[in-house]
Design an enzyme around this catalytic site. Sequence first.
Site, mmCIF file in Angstrom:
data_model
loop_
_atom_site.group_PDB
_atom_site.id
_atom_site.type_symbol
_atom_site.label_atom_id
_atom_site.label_comp_id
_atom_site.label_asym_id
_atom_site.label_seq_id
_atom_site.Cartn_x
_atom_site.Cartn_y
_atom_site.Cartn_z
ATOM 1 N N HIS A 150 -35.131 11.892 36.746
ATOM 2 C CA HIS A 150 -36.653 12.208 36.768
ATOM 3 C C HIS A 150 -37.103 11.713 38.307
ATOM 4 O O HIS A 150 -36.204 10.955 38.903
ATOM 5 C CB HIS A 150 -37.360 11.447 35.626
ATOM 6 N N GLU A 151 -38.432 11.814 38.468
ATOM 7 C CA GLU A 151 -38.908 11.523 39.736
ATOM 8 C C GLU A 151 -38.817 9.820 40.120
ATOM 9 O O GLU A 151 -38.773 9.402 41.090
ATOM 10 C CB GLU A 151 -40.366 11.548 39.955
ATOM 11 N N GLN A 169 -24.288 -1.603 26.708
ATOM 12 C CA GLN A 169 -25.604 -2.316 26.729
ATOM 13 C C GLN A 169 -26.512 -1.408 25.471
ATOM 14 O O GLN A 169 -27.588 -1.916 25.295
ATOM 15 C CB GLN A 169 -26.290 -1.868 27.919
ATOM 16 N N HIS A 190 -36.276 7.915 39.166
ATOM 17 C CA HIS A 190 -34.940 7.887 39.858
ATOM 18 C C HIS A 190 -34.889 8.425 41.234
ATOM 19 O O HIS A 190 -34.224 7.779 42.104
ATOM 20 C CB HIS A 190 -33.713 8.638 39.097
#
Length: 284
Positions: free
Chosen positions: A34-35, A61, A37
């Site tokens: 998304h933005e 994780q 990243h």
Amino acid sequence: MEIIENIASMHALSERKRMEGKLIGFVPTMGFLHEGHLSLIREAKKLSDMVIVSIFVNPTQFKPNEDYDKYPRDLEGDTKKVNSAGGDIIFAPSARDMYPDGYLTYVNVEGITETLCGISRPGHFRGVTTVVTKLFNIVKPHKAFFGQKDYQQSVIIKKMVRDLNMDIDIILLPTVREHDGLAMSSRNSFLSTEERKVAPVLYRALIMASEMVKNGEKNTRKIYSEMKRMIENESLVVIDYIAITDPENLRDISVIEGKTLIALAVRIGDTRLIDNILTEPQGS
Ligand code: AMP
């Protein structure tokens, strides 16, 4: 733009680029970009000669009952996004290659991993520091870019890099938000329409708390209870933790004197969301 899946090929390419004198910027992600990243990729592009983005949903994780299997994946969409943001290479190894049968080695940062998200996700940060170390060894970056959205993770990684003398600059960039303040997250895609409507309460509570700090409130118990009240007002939201801590060592503080981290995690339905804000009293 090239997608590399093979570890040896990634090793070789990074080595070649280093020999050519290229400065390698690295953005580790779990994909479904998304933005948030993309802002890391764009900044990496400005500060390095080539940008490598890893896309790897790291099994170590996640606890057994967490969302590893249903974590969203979209390599095709991600490829277009990385390309449009100026990324040069995607490194997308398989879990089998990263953790072959008989794998035994883990990296563990002590103390700061056992608080905040470490309480409800024991072992989570051990998985993070292990995979980040492996990715650093494979990608051999000069600089690596992380988001403030995962603030605790960035403190842990900086500590690991310092303690283990890794020759890598860690660069922390601001959280990118939706128009209503919700921090962008791959997990937002799990939210139903009703859940999505209440999710901005995380940021509203953080802004309210930050205003209290700026206006001189020093008592963290008061800030905590105001935040708790605001969040519990939303019926779908269950608090995991609200923490008011020293941003360096992540220890709880009772009286605010300077720079302060306010961090929280909640569950909305089956989805766990986190957010945080850095604040300090005005004029300090
Ligand atoms: P993830 O794919 O969730 O593991 O995140 C990969 C990197 O992107 C981490 O350094 C995150 O902190 C960062 N990141 C995730 N969401 C955001 C956001 N909304 N704004 C800025 N960075 C983000």
